[in-house]
Design an enzyme around this catalytic site. Structure first.
Site, PDB file in Angstrom:
ATOM      1  N   GLU A  43      12.148  52.012  -6.837  1.00 47.49           N
ATOM      2  CA  GLU A  43      11.197  51.538  -6.607  1.00 47.49           C
ATOM      3  C   GLU A  43      11.095  50.201  -5.735  1.00 47.49           C
ATOM      4  OE1 GLU A  43      11.365  52.315  -9.715  1.00 47.49           O
ATOM      5  OE2 GLU A  43      10.422  50.559 -10.577  1.00 47.49           O
ATOM      6  N   LYS A  49      -3.249  46.502   1.218  1.00 46.40           N
ATOM      7  CA  LYS A  49      -3.382  45.320   2.212  1.00 46.40           C
ATOM      8  C   LYS A  49      -2.999  46.464   3.585  1.00 46.40           C
ATOM      9  CE  LYS A  49      -4.912  41.157   3.645  1.00 46.40           C
ATOM     10  NZ  LYS A  49      -6.119  40.781   3.314  1.00 46.40           N
ATOM     11  N   HIS A 100      15.656  50.973 -11.133  1.00 49.62           N
ATOM     12  CA  HIS A 100      14.722  50.936 -10.923  1.00 49.62           C
ATOM     13  C   HIS A 100      14.634  51.464  -9.212  1.00 49.62           C
ATOM     14  CE1 HIS A 100      12.054  49.472 -13.688  1.00 49.62           C
ATOM     15  NE2 HIS A 100      13.447  48.224 -14.076  1.00 49.62           N
ATOM     16  N   CYS A 131      13.181  53.393 -16.453  1.00 48.60           N
ATOM     17  CA  CYS A 131      13.813  52.595 -17.230  1.00 48.60           C
ATOM     18  C   CYS A 131      12.995  52.413 -18.188  1.00 48.60           C
ATOM     19  CB  CYS A 131      13.281  50.931 -16.448  1.00 48.60           C
ATOM     20  SG  CYS A 131      13.686  49.843 -17.240  1.00 48.60           S
ATOM     21  N   TYR A 132      12.321  51.918 -18.568  1.00 51.04           N
ATOM     22  CA  TYR A 132      11.158  52.593 -19.980  1.00 51.04           C
ATOM     23  C   TYR A 132      10.921  53.514 -19.914  1.00 51.04           C
ATOM     24  CZ  TYR A 132       7.602  51.971 -23.207  1.00 51.04           C
ATOM     25  OH  TYR A 132       7.415  52.994 -24.769  1.00 51.04           O
ATOM     26  N   ASP A 141     -10.354  42.516   5.825  1.00 48.01           N
ATOM     27  CA  ASP A 141     -10.849  43.963   5.140  1.00 48.01           C
ATOM     28  C   ASP A 141     -12.296  44.045   5.398  1.00 48.01           C
ATOM     29  OD1 ASP A 141      -8.279  43.139   4.044  1.00 48.01           O
ATOM     30  OD2 ASP A 141      -9.086  41.730   2.428  1.00 48.01           O
ATOM     31  N   GLY A 177       8.798  48.944 -18.605  1.00 50.95           N
ATOM     32  CA  GLY A 177       7.425  48.311 -18.939  1.00 50.95           C
ATOM     33  C   GLY A 177       8.165  47.223 -19.458  1.00 50.95           C
TER      34      GLY A 177
END
Ligand code: XMP
Length: 526
Positions: A183, A381, A181, A91-92, A239, A64
């Site tokens: 991710e 998605k 990170h 991280c944060y 969708d 963050g």
């Protein structure tokens, strides 16, 4: 955010506490890719009660933009560290965990952004099967603050040049903190580390597959709808198509689909939807060609926002009319996706500026007094696409590029819409997409389309002077439509498309290529 209705049916789930990082959604993507269900909850909505209700197998604290050294630093409740479940701080998330558990965090003299290397100094369950002591591994860093002293019970298991506590762990309590990170794709082993956390440390089985999701979703729809009737607006987009096929699988003829053709769809799209849903799936489908009505209401209008509003309002009118004709319904189906429902943490404050009003048909459920069925509101998605495949929808439909609700209307800027202009654009668009498909580029590109410009230019065709329209080609890459880069086509490809458009589309004599990224541009021209 409230706990989703079906959380009880999924035992292995991970809670991601969001502290406002730009890449929090990527944590969710990685966790789900490894077959584990997860949800993102903003830090200020996480309470002891919500933790008990959600009952996660483990928690990931996101990064963050805040600073742990600030007095009002965003923080999770103490209960989170007292539940006896594993926690991974990123991280944060690492820094706030350290600060809350008795360590200290300082602003670093040297910030670390981008690629860095960590050296593994001790074994940890977090590295199981991925890294071992002595390894030096590339990671992606983005931080100003760093941990200065460890909280009791923690040890350092990896270091980097500017973050001596790059990875810390308390193996007994199963608390882990990484300064980098995992991710993002720029941390090559990141997905494996996250998988090690969710599977190895939290004990998740990885059984959350699309087929399992589909079966659960069908049960949930049956439970919600009972003997009621559902109506679903079909647009031809991914969708709404997936939602319609899923609901039909659950409740068959209790579902009616309504396709409002506003006359601004792409070439062949309406026919494909009708043939797939009515003929192949045998779904009750009302197809209403309302193009005259839409065009008459849009007459003379060139303002982008007014066009959107007219199209949205007309859609609602027509949809309502058709719904009444079939005897009404108790439920309205909507293709709401997870990114639409994540309450992201915003530190920007103030009023958001409206760039474009995308909620074309907002207000429909309230006006028609129907309850909502939103069976894909927990999915991203590409997960919706995967679900569509398990339901047997054709690839041309599930893999389709996004297409805006107002359709081609917002691709004819600066001049009043007419059927002739729409037909011209439809033809040009189809040729461009055909060439993109033929070049094998369709799936690499997020969205591609032609814009009909409100300028005529002079050309020479044969021996004669021509004075016809110029068009712009647009093609972008993106992961979520929020930011985008123009696609770097080969010149040869552009020349081929230009040649075909000028030769095959009467009314076009000049072709340009739009090389604007987003920001500062937007994807559509209006
Ligand atoms: P922009 O142009 O805002 O587009 O960069 C981002 C994504 O949103 C789509 N878009 C719309 N979708 N109604 C929609 O349903 C709209 O009015 C609208 N305007 C833009 C655009 O096609 C892209 O995928």
């Amino acid at each position: 955010m409230s706990v989703t209705q079906h959380a009880d049916t999924i035992r292995d789930r991970i809670l991601i506490v969001d502290f406002g990082s730009q890449v929090t959604q990527l944590i969710a993507r990685r966790v789900r890719e490894s077959g584990v269900y997860c949800e993102i909850h903003p830090f200020n909505k996480v309470t002891p009660e919500s933790l008990t209700a959600f009952a996660p197998a483990g928690v990931i604290l996101s990064g963050g933009p805040g600073s742990v050294t600030a007095t009002d630093a965003p923080s999770p409740p103490d209960a989170l560290f007292e539940m006896g479940i594993p926690v991974l701080g990123i991280c944060y998330g690492q820094q706030i965990m350290m600060a809350r558990l008795g360590g200290t965090v300082v602003s670093a003299d040297k910030r670390e952004f981008g690629r860095a290397f960590v050296t593994v100094t001790a074994p940890s369950d977090l590295f199981d099967g991925v890294w071992k002591p002595g390894d030096r591994e590339p990671v992606w860093m983005s931080h100003g603050d760093r941990v200065e002293t460890l909280a009791p019970g923690f040890q350092v298991v990896a270091t980097s040049e500017n973050a001596p506590f790059a990875v810390v762990s308390d193996e007994r309590r199963r608390f882990y903190g990484v300064q980098f990170h995992p991710e993002v794709v720029h941390t090559p082993d990141g997905a494996r580390l996250l998988r090690g956390f969710t599977h190895g440390i939290c004990g998740c089985s990885g059984s959350w597959t699309m087929a399992a999701f589909r079966d659960e979703a069908i049960e949930r729809i049956r439970a919600q709808v009972g003997k009621g009737r559902v109506i679903c607006g079909l647009s031809g987009g991914v969708d709404s198509s997936v939602v319609a096929a899923l609901i039909h699988e659950a409740i068959g003829d209790q579902l009616t689909c309504v396709l409002v053709d506003h006359g601004m769809m792409r070439l062949g799209e309406v026919d494909e939807v009708v043939s797939v849903f009515r003929d192949r799936f045998n779904i009750k489908l009302v197809h209403r060609d309302a193009s005259d009505l839409f065009l008459s209401r849009l007459e003379g209008e060139t303002d982008p926002e007014k066009k959107r509003k007219i199209i949205g309002a007309t859609f609602i009118d027509v949809f309502e009319e058709e719904a009444k004709k079939v005897g009404g319904a108790d439920f309205l189906a909507q293709g709401t996706l997870y990114p639409d429902v994540i309450e992201s943490v915003s530190f920007a404050g103030g009023n958001q500026v409206t760039i474009k009003s995308h909620h074309n048909v907002g207000g429909l459920p309230e006006r028609m007094n129907m309850a909502l069925v939103e069976p894909v509101r927990d999915l991203f998605k590409d997960e919706v696409r995967a679900l569509g495949r398990t339901l047997g929808l054709p690839e041309t439909m599930v893999g389709r590029h996004p297409f805006p609700g107002p359709g081609l209307a917002i691709r004819i800027p600066g001049q009043p819409l007419t059927r002739e202009l729409l037909d011209l654009l439809r033809k040009a668009d189809a040729i461009y997409l055909e060439e993109i498909r033929a070049a094998g580029l369709y799936d690499t590109i997020w969205q591609a389309f032609v814009v009909l410009l409100p300028v005529r230019t002079v050309g020479v065709m044969g021996d004669a002077r021509s004075y016809e329209y110029a068009v712009a080609l647009r093609a972008v890459t993106s992961t979520d439509g929020m930011t985008a880069d123009y696609y770097p086509f080969e010149h040869e490809f552009l020349a081929r498309v230009s040649n075909r458009l000028i030769n095959e589309v009467r009314g076009v004599n000049r072709v340009t290529y739009d090389i604007t990224s987003k920001p500062p541009g937007t994807i559509e021209w209006e």
